[in-house]
Design a protein around this motif. Structure first.
Motif, PDB file in Angstrom:
ATOM      1  N   LEU A  34       1.438  10.545   1.273  1.00 12.45           N
ATOM      2  CA  LEU A  34       1.816   9.587   2.307  1.00 12.45           C
ATOM      3  C   LEU A  34       1.450  10.103   3.687  1.00 12.45           C
ATOM      4  O   LEU A  34       1.333  11.308   3.914  1.00 12.45           O
ATOM      5  CB  LEU A  34       3.332   9.337   2.274  1.00 12.45           C
ATOM      6  N   HIS A  92       2.631   1.556  -3.340  1.00  7.83           N
ATOM      7  CA  HIS A  92       1.610   1.852  -4.358  1.00  7.83           C
ATOM      8  C   HIS A  92       1.227   3.336  -4.308  1.00  7.83           C
ATOM      9  O   HIS A  92       1.064   3.976  -5.355  1.00  7.83           O
ATOM     10  CB  HIS A  92       0.384   0.976  -4.128  1.00  7.83           C
ATOM     11  N   LYS A  93       1.086   3.871  -3.102  1.00 12.20           N
ATOM     12  CA  LYS A  93       0.769   5.299  -2.960  1.00 12.20           C
ATOM     13  C   LYS A  93       1.852   6.163  -3.612  1.00 12.20           C
ATOM     14  O   LYS A  93       1.553   7.140  -4.304  1.00 12.20           O
ATOM     15  CB  LYS A  93       0.638   5.671  -1.478  1.00 12.20           C
ATOM     16  N   ILE A 151       0.804  -1.219   0.000  1.00 16.23           N
ATOM     17  CA  ILE A 151       0.000   0.000   0.000  1.00 16.23           C
ATOM     18  C   ILE A 151       0.837   1.270   0.000  1.00 16.23           C
ATOM     19  O   ILE A 151       0.560   2.225  -0.745  1.00 16.23           O
ATOM     20  CB  ILE A 151      -1.001   0.005   1.191  1.00 16.23           C
ATOM     21  N   LYS A 180       0.068   9.508  -4.608  1.00 22.47           N
ATOM     22  CA  LYS A 180      -0.879   9.765  -3.527  1.00 22.47           C
ATOM     23  C   LYS A 180      -0.114  10.195  -2.276  1.00 22.47           C
ATOM     24  O   LYS A 180       0.988   9.721  -2.017  1.00 22.47           O
ATOM     25  CB  LYS A 180      -1.703   8.514  -3.214  1.00 22.47           C
ATOM     26  N   ASP A 202       2.651   5.481   6.914  1.00 26.07           N
ATOM     27  CA  ASP A 202       3.199   4.893   5.690  1.00 26.07           C
ATOM     28  C   ASP A 202       4.724   4.913   5.719  1.00 26.07           C
ATOM     29  O   ASP A 202       5.387   3.935   5.360  1.00 26.07           O
ATOM     30  CB  ASP A 202       2.717   5.661   4.459  1.00 26.07           C
TER      31      ASP A 202
END
Length: 204
Positions: free
Chosen positions: A78, A70-71, A67, A76, A82
């Motif tokens: 963080l 992938h972010k 995840i 995307k 993360d």
């Protein structure tokens, strides 16, 4: 020197008596001299941090579906959680120790930027990041090619400093960089996009 000896011996081969001779056995003991390091130009071994980068790149690209990774690839934002998970993954994977991870964070100005530089940005995510800049504009061929070069760089390296817009391959297209084909306000827009992409890899 060895080649010269070989040629001289070749000329003497024809003089060897062809009759059978008894084999001669020798028993010599090899004597090793002292060791000496020899530097070979072009064959310098990578330092430990470069080995860490290579191992980390292979590990992270093998776990692109995680995840947090992938972010980063999809641009995307963080979270602190993360980043903590990324650090845990690297530490537990065995690709490097705390010292290498700390150095990575320091040199890349954050672990998120370090990881992004290794896994790159998804190409569609890079295009989407620049979609706002392209919207409502009628661009010429050179301008479109310039934007495509930015997409290529982001896809490969994940982030991009605005100063690179004034270096090759961008200056191969236009010697003055973006100033040669975009207005001042458009250049500011491009720089803002690059900063937004970078900011997404830094937890708030």
């Amino acid at each position: 020197m060895l080649e010269a000896v070989r040629k001289r011996l070749r000329a003497l081969v024809k003089l060897i008596d062809k009759q059978k001779r008894r084999p001669i056995y020798t028993d010599f003991e090899d004597q090793m001299g002292s060791e000496a390091a020899v530097d070979l130009p072009g064959f310098a071994a990578p330092d430990s941090f470069e080995r860490f980068r290579a191992k980390a790149r292979a590990f992270l690209r093998a776990h692109e579906n995680h995840i947090a990774i992938h972010k980063l690839r999809m641009n995307k934002a963080l979270t602190a959680a993360d980043l903590a998970e990324l650090e845990r993954m690297l530490a537990e994977s065995g690709v490097g120790g705390i010292r290498e991870i700390d150095r990575a964070k320091e040199e890349s100005r954050g672990l998120g930027l370090f990881v992004r530089s290794l896994v790159g940005l998804d190409r569609e995510a890079a295009k989407e990041a620049l979609a706002g800049f392209l919207s409502g504009k009628t661009l010429g061929a050179n301008q479109i090619e310039f934007v495509n070069l930015i997409v290529d760089h982001l896809t490969e390296h994940g982030v991009m400093d605005a100063a690179l817009l004034y270096e090759s391959p961008f200056t191969d297209l236009t010697p003055r960089g973006p100033d040669g084909i975009f207005t001042s306000s458009q250049v500011d827009e491009l720089v803002a996009v690059l900063e937004q992409v970078k900011a997404a890899a830094i937890a708030a």
